[in-house]
Scaffold this motif. Sequence first.
Motif: not given
Length: 88
Positions: A80-84
């Motif tokens: 999720r952090e990478r996508a954000r």
Amino acid sequence: MCRNIRPLFNFEPPATRNEVHDAALQFVRKISGFTHPSKVNEAAFEAAVEDIEKVVKRLLGELETSAPARDREVVAARARERARLRYG
């Protein structure tokens, strides 16, 4: 590789039947080019999904590693952090 197929090995708790089924279904969809097969192809499509599920279960059961099991929540949080960061 299809983006929807996720690694299933070395997680605690182990991969569920639904996760294995979803990965097999996505693989068959990718290979066949069908999202939803026609009635005439439905039996072959479902048989392929079942066969791949069996192979995946056998593979996951036979693989060995000395690495500690990964935590699903930690891996999901990183994704999720990478996508954000990538998509804002």
